[in-house]
Every structure is written in structure tokens, then in C-alpha cells.
Design an enzyme around this catalytic site. Structure first.
Site, short mmCIF file in Angstrom:
data_model
loop_
_atom_site.label_atom_id
_atom_site.label_comp_id
_atom_site.label_asym_id
_atom_site.label_seq_id
_atom_site.Cartn_x
_atom_site.Cartn_y
_atom_site.Cartn_z
N LYS A 163 -52.87 32.84 13.24
CA LYS A 163 -52.69 31.47 13.75
C LYS A 163 -52.18 30.51 12.68
CE LYS A 163 -54.31 32.51 17.87
NZ LYS A 163 -54.41 33.97 17.74
N GLU A 247 -58.38 22.39 13.78
CA GLU A 247 -57.32 21.50 14.25
C GLU A 247 -57.90 20.28 14.96
OE1 GLU A 247 -53.67 24.59 15.23
OE2 GLU A 247 -55.00 23.98 16.85
N HIS A 282 -63.37 28.22 27.25
CA HIS A 282 -62.02 28.33 26.70
C HIS A 282 -61.25 29.51 27.28
CE1 HIS A 282 -63.37 25.28 23.95
NE2 HIS A 282 -64.30 26.08 23.48
N ARG A 340 -48.12 39.82 23.99
CA ARG A 340 -48.46 40.85 24.97
C ARG A 340 -48.22 40.29 26.36
NH1 ARG A 340 -53.12 38.44 26.84
NH2 ARG A 340 -54.39 37.37 25.28
#
Length: 727
Positions: A163, A247, A282, A340
Site C-alpha cells: 500500500k 491515512e 470495512h 485480482r
């Protein structure tokens, strides 16, 4: 497996030479093509074409069946793998070519899966989603062993799988990114300091994460370290890597993602976007395409940025570029790329008229993309929704469930209603894996009609044997805000009161439940069951005309007891009194035990009811709604069986493994204080104290595997029969 290209595509491409050969009854495809499309392209050397004849599917459940179905349709043999818990699963039985790879964790064993592929004569591997699908080491090993990995190059997976690194690549490619800390310093105090610079709330996310695992929101400085440890622990368990990034958390975000597809010829296209904003823990539960209320200019821009992201890492195959869209400012930011096929890919297939698994096979074999960007946009029509059917309990913070699918009835499938399922009636949803039972996908000419079709299909869906989210999905689909397309990732919490409001159960439900018991409807006869005629302990038989039945109904901590009196007035006619208040006279009842269907002819209506008896519980489907009632056993009967009370204990809300215990005997605890952390289906859940009290005994410690309902912690002072789970 011969690709079908439109004449327009063939005219724009360089000449394509294709030959279909036969070897041992199998179709082999060979071709050469230096094609370029009118989509986003990069110049590449002409790739070789490698025929695919036998695909090993390194996955399980519905995606394994989905891949096998498409491959088989195009003449390609498939080989599946399964673990011991899955030995009777549908994906283990769908093909005669299936390999037992051992323990529950074997879907993550690179060498076992490669050995299975080699021993089975496979020439390629499809990873599905989850498990090893984004594992670059696995992709490399496939290449080293001469197996075609049906997915992107390992280098692209590594670039996008990290990430932090992917954010740097995106910034260089001109793709907007959300502010945050993506550095290597993982000291908790350093991460806390970085979070304070951004300002709370912040999002903590595993750099190797996906599917919502290893992701936590820290709303304040005080909870940051607790959320950080939880994120890291879950990341270690799921990905073997606990590095995280931090973040800025946008408070009213939408999750909008773009389906991209690239080939080895330099072509890259976007197949529209999906809105996946409605989430719990999430993780997505309801997706749609196209995204509602998205400005056309922004839509095209987000497609362009997604293609730029894919091209920046030399991507090949199916991928999804995920963006956070700020509802307040209209800006969007790159979040991550899933290298994917996504769980929600069917909604894209519905609106684009494509088969993305077939595209994967074609691209992996070296063929160019079947359609250009212009052709994709020309054939995009309508609106599609996907609802994920999960074995989970929304009333207990969506905690996963497992068990046998004792009863299953699904909507009729058609061109506009599709079901991708991995389980059938009688199958077992294992606690070892993700609790998704199926995906319900619908399409309509516009959003309103597609949503109406979704609601209708959900009303026809019947599952008994475990808790599911179907009733919750029905409430979502009828929420005024969702109908208006007013969505954001915090939608469930924002509309919690509406979505979790409990409606009073109609008297007719209790009446039909009582009739089902009186008629012996789906009632197994057992001498150990006080509520069957051969049990003998209660004392009623079919020869008695009037019977009193007790039912209990639980909503959260509230339990309601209802008495129903049924008086038989003729062979198939009954008078029914519910809770001493409502009387139904001259009700004619007809029962079909094979279908578990009970028809009641009332003075004001006719009711078609499905009643499923599971031990001392009745699962009732009536008028498109599910109800759950319990038949309480007499106290003397419970005592005679030696059933131990769990009052004053915190019990396991599901089959699970105890990961950590944060208290010890003698500790004083307060309401909502964390007691222990459990894991089920790769998801961590914090069990909190239901009230103030003193810990008397830790019944099960770290590493213990326990069944649902097992006492975990005992109190000196009774707190409550169950703990409070939180993710």
C-alpha cells in the site's frame, strides 16, 4: 475457448492467425497477433500464445465453481483442490479431477498447490480471490514450474500489493492520493505522532491487506494504540505481515472502484465503475454499477485515472482500482489496487455483457482483449446490484456464524437474476473460512427497476440453520436514503436506528407457528424431545382438541413470551387465540411436510408459510419476512438432561479460537471493557464485558478452540449471559 471478436475489432487490429487443434479430445488454441486496440495502450513486443487446456483452481466455494463453469463452457478441463473440512463441498465434487490438499490452512500452501497442479497435468492456475490470489511469490513459483498464472505479473502484484509503495507510484503517474504516512518506521509512538499531525480520525491499514482485514479507524488519540495493535494482529494472522500505513480518514466517503483489464499487447480498458460504499467491518455487502449520482465528467476522469494506474505498473489481466470519493468536495483519491478478480465482478458483467473469467483465460493465453474501450462503452446498459448473502448476525455487530444449511430456497434465476453460490441445502458453512453463502445479482433497465427486482428476489430467499444477513439486506434495500442513492461508507452507522429497528411480529406468525406444531409439521419424533408425541413428557397427543403452546421471541436483550391456544373444531379447522388478545376463528390448515409449507385460510387472508424446526427453534418465512421463535423447555426437563446454566458468564458468540485474554481472575472490570479477543473465519472480534463486575475464572485461555455458547469468562457477580462483541 476460441475468442470471439467483433468485425470492428478485427479491422482495427493487425491480422490474427488462429488455429484450433485437437489433442486427446481437448481443444487447444494457438494464435499469433501483434494487435493494438483503440484503448489506452503501451508498445510491447508481440507476445507468444500459450494454449490453456487444464486449469487448476486454487480456491474454494462460489468462485471455484464460477471459474470451473466458464472454463468448461469453453472446452477447458478444470482441476479443483479441497481441504479436509471441504471434502464434501460442492467445489470438491464439481469435477472428477479434484485433489485433497489436507488441513484447513492448505489453501495458503504454495508448494502443495503447485504440486497438485503438476501431478494433475495442469498447465495453468486460476487463484480466484482471497487466499493466494495476490501473493506474488505464488505467481513467481507458478512461472518457475512452467504453469501459467491467470493473473497479473508478479512485479505488478508487488508494486500494488504494498500500500505504501503503490501510493508513491500513483503520485508519479498523476493519480491523486489521500494524505498519509506510508513510511517504514513502525514504532507505535512514531505512528501515533504521524496520526496527530494529520488530525483524527485516521485510518490504520495493513500494507499487505485486503478485504477489510487489518483495517481499523481510530477516532481519537486515546484509542489509537489499541486500534493499531488490533490492526497489526489481524494483519499478521491474515497476511503474515503486520506493517501498516496511516491515512487521513474522510468522514463522508464513498467507495468507488473501476474494473480495469489489460493484456500483453499493451491494451488497457475500463469496464465502468462500481459503488461499494455500503459496508460493515470495512467489507462490502451491497454493490452496484454504475455509481449513482456521479457526474459524467468525473466518471470519465476516474476511468482514465484507473487505466493510468494499471499502465503505470505494467498490468495484465483483471484488476480493480479503488478510490475514495469525498461526497463533500467531489474529489476522489486513489486508495488501492486489487490485483485480482473481485467478489463483486458480476455487477460489471451484467451491465457490460461480458464474461470476465473468460477474458482472464484469453489474456493469460496471450490473446488481445476481446473489446476496445469504445465498444465496451457502446454496449453498457442498465443498472445492476449485488447483495452478498453472509452467515452472520447483524444484531451482534455482524459476527460470523457457521453450521449446516438445514433449509435453502432461492429466487428463480433468469437473464436478469443471477445467483453465484458455493453451498446447497445440507452443505456445511465452515468456521474455518469466509462466511459468504452466495451472491445475489440482479439487473434492470435503470436503478429504480433494478432495486425493485433486488427487493423481490431477497423476499424469495430462505435460509435456515444459521444466522444470515438477508433480513438486514431487505431493510437496506428499502431504506429511503439508499433508494435515493445517498450512500457513503458510514451508511449503516448513520442509519443504524432505521436499519436495526425491530417491528412487532404479526399475530398471524404465532398462529401459523402453533398450527405447524399441532399438525406435527416438520417435527421429528424423539423420546428425548419433550415436545414430540413420543417424548411423553408434556402429555399432549393428536387426540386432544385444545392445546396451549408457549413461544418466546428475542430481540437483543428483550425477550417476549407469547401463549397460543389452538382448538380443533373439525378435521382441518381450528380456532386460535394469540397472547389472549387476538382470535382467529375457523382457520383451515393444510400442510405439506416435504416442502415445509403450511397454508392457512383465515377469514381475512390466505397465508403461505414455511416453517423449519431446528431443535427448540422455529424459523418462519411468511410474507417475504423471516421470523425466529423458540419453544422453551420446561425447567424440570432441562434439569433432567443436566444442562448447565451459563448465567454469570460471558459465552462464545460463535465457534472460535481464543487469541488473547486481557484480564485475569480477581480483576475488577467495567462495562464495555475488553475481556478477550477471539478469531473466527479469519476475523478478529473483541469480547467486552456486558457490565461492571469481578472476574471469577478464565474458563478458556489463549489458543483454545471453543464451540458457540461455551463459557469463556465467569464473573463473581452475574453480569449477563453473553458478552458484547465488537470488531
Amino acid at each position: 475457448m476460441l475468442p470471439r471478436y467483433s468485425q470492428a475489432v478485427l479491422r482495427r487490429r493487425a491480422p490474427v492467425l488462429t488455429s484450433v487443434l485437437s489433442r486427446g479430445g481437448q481443444r487447444l488454441i494457438t494464435s499469433t497477433s501483434p494487435s493494438q486496440s483503440t484503448s489506452s495502450t503501451t508498445t510491447t513486443a508481440t507476445p507468444s500464445i500459450k494454449p490453456l487446456t487444464n486449469i487448476l483452481i486454487a480456491n474454494r466455494g462460489e468462485i471455484a465453481l464460477r471459474v470451473s463453469r466458464t472454463a468448461t463452457q469453453h472446452g477447458v478441463r478444470t482441476t479443483t483442490v479441497y481441504t479436509e473440512p471441504d471434502r464434501l463441498a460442492q467445489h470438491a465434487l464439481v469435477t472428477p479431477h479434484s485433489v485433497n490438499i489436507g488441513p484447513p490452512s492448505a489453501y495458503l500452501d504454495v508448494e502443495k498447490i503447485i504440486k497438485a497442479a503438476k501431478d494433475s497435468g495442469c498447465d495453468s492456475v486460476h487463484p480466484g480471490y482471497g487466499f493466494l490470489s495476490e501473493n506474488s511469490t505464488f505467481a513467481k513459483r507458478c512461472g518457475e514450474e512452467g504453469l501459467v498464472f491467470i493473473g497479473p505479473p508478479p512485479e505488478a502484484m508487488e508494486a500494488m500489493g504494498n500500500k505504501s509503495e503503490s501510493k508513491n507510484i500513483m503520485i508519479a503517474a498523476g493519480v491523486p492520493c489521500i494524505p498519509g504516512y506510508h513510511g517504514t518506521n513502525q514504532d507505535p509512538q512514531h505512528l501515533l505522532a504521524e496520526a496527530e499531525k494529520m488530525g483524527f480520525p485516521v485510518l490504520i491499514k495493513a500494507v499487505k491487506g485486503g478485504g477489510g482485514k487489518g483495517m481499523r479507524i481510530a477516532n481519537t488519540k486515546e484509542v489509537f494504540l489499541e486500534m493499531l495493535e488490533s490492526s497489526k494482529s489481524e494483519a499478521r494472522s491474515s497476511f503474515g505481515n503486520d506493517v501498516v500505513l496511516v491515512e487521513r480518514y474522510i468522514t463522508t466517503p464513498r467507495h468507488i472502484e473501476v474494473q480495469v483489464f489489460a493484456d500483453a499487447h499493451g491494451n488497457c480498458v475500463a469496464l465502468g465503475e462500481r459503488d461499494c460504499s455500503v459496508q460493515r467491518r470495512h467489507q462490502k455487502i451491497l454493490e452496484e454499477s454504475p455509481a449513482p449520482h456521479l457526474d459524467p465528467a468525473i466518471r470519465k476522469d476516474i476511468w482514465d485515472k484507473a487505466r493510468a494506474a494499471a499502465l503505470a505498473v505494467g498490468y495484465r489481466g483483471a484488476g480493480t482500482v479503488e478510490f475514495i470519493f469525498d461526497n463533500d468536495s467531489g474529489q476522489f483519491f486513489f486508495m488501492e489496487m486489487n490485483t485480482r478478480l473481485q467478489v463483486e465482478h458480476p455487477v460489471t458483467e451484467m451491465v457490460t455483457g461480458t464474461d470476465l473469467v473468460h477474458w482472464q483465460i484469453l489474456v493469460a493465453a496471450g490473446h488481445p482483449l476481446p473489446l476496445t474501450q469504445e465498444e465496451i462503452e457502446a454496449q453498457m446498459t442498465g443498472h445492476a446490484f449485488e447483495a452478498r448473502i453472509y452467515a452472520e448476525n447483524p444484531d451482534m455487530n455482524f459476527i460470523p456464524d457457521s453450521g449446516e444449511l438445514a433449509h435453502l430456497r432461492t429466487p428463480a434465476v433468469s437473464e436478469s437474476v443471477r445467483i453465484d453460490a458455493g453451498f446447497g441445502q445440507g452443505d456445511v458453512v465452515s468456521s474455518h473460512y469466509d462466511p459468504m453463502i452466495a451472491k445475489l445479482i440482479v439487473k434492470g433497465p435503470d436503478r429504480e427497476s433494478a432495486l425493485m427486482k433486488l427487493r423481490s428476489a431477497l423476499e424469495e430467499y430462505e435460509v435456515a440453520g444459521m444466522a444470515t444477513n438477508i433480513e438486514f439486506l431487505k431493510r437496506l434495500a428499502t431504506s429511503p436514503a439508499f433508494i435515493q442513492g445517498d450512500v457513503e461508507t458510514g451508511f449503516i452507522e448513520k442509519h443504524r436506528e432505521e436499519l436495526f429497528r425491530k417491528e412487532e411480529t404479526p399475530s398471524e406468525v404465532f398462529a401459523q407457528a402453533a398450527l405447524s406444531v399441532v399438525l406435527g409439521h416438520n417435527l421429528p419424533q424423539s423420546p428425548r424431545d419433550a415436545f414430540t408425541t413420543s417424548g411423553g413428557g408434556v402429555g399432549y397427543t393428536r387426540s386432544m382438541q385444545a392445546r396451549k403452546l408457549q413461544f418466546t421471541e428475542k430481540h437483543g436483550e428483550t425477550e417476549r413470551a407469547v401463549e397460543v391456544v389452538v382448538t380443533q373444531t373439525s378435521a382441518d379447522t381450528y380456532d386460535i387465540i394469540v397472547d389472549g388478545k387476538t382470535t382467529f376463528s375457523k382457520v383451515i390448515a393444510q400442510s405439506d411436510k416435504a416442502s415445509k409449507r403450511l397454508t392457512g385460510f383465515y377469514g381475512h387472508t390466505r397465508l403461505e408459510t414455511t416453517v423449519v424446526r431446528l431443535d427448540d427453534n422455529l424459523v418462519i418465512f411468511q410474507g417475504g419476512t423471516q421470523y425466529k421463535l423458540a419453544i422453551p423447555q420446561p425447567g424440570w426437563f432441562t434439569k433432567a438432561l443436566g444442562i448447565k446454566s451459563t448465567e454469570g458468564s460471558v459465552v462464545a458468540p460463535m465457534p472460535c479460537k481464543v487469541l488473547r485474554v486481557t484480564v485475569k481472575a480477581g480483576d475488577k472490570v467495567t462495562k464495555d471493557q475488553p475481556l478477550l479477543v477471539i478469531e473466527s473465519m479469519k476475523m478478529e472480534t473483541v469480547i467486552r464485558s456486558p457490565s461492571d463486575g469481578i472476574i471469577a475464572r478464565i474458563v478458556h485461555g489463549e489458543g483454545d478452540i471453543v464451540k458457540q455458547g461455551t463459557a469463556l469468562v465467569e464473573f463473581e457477580e452475574a453480569a449477563a449471559p453473553e458478552g458484547t462483541p465488537s470488531s
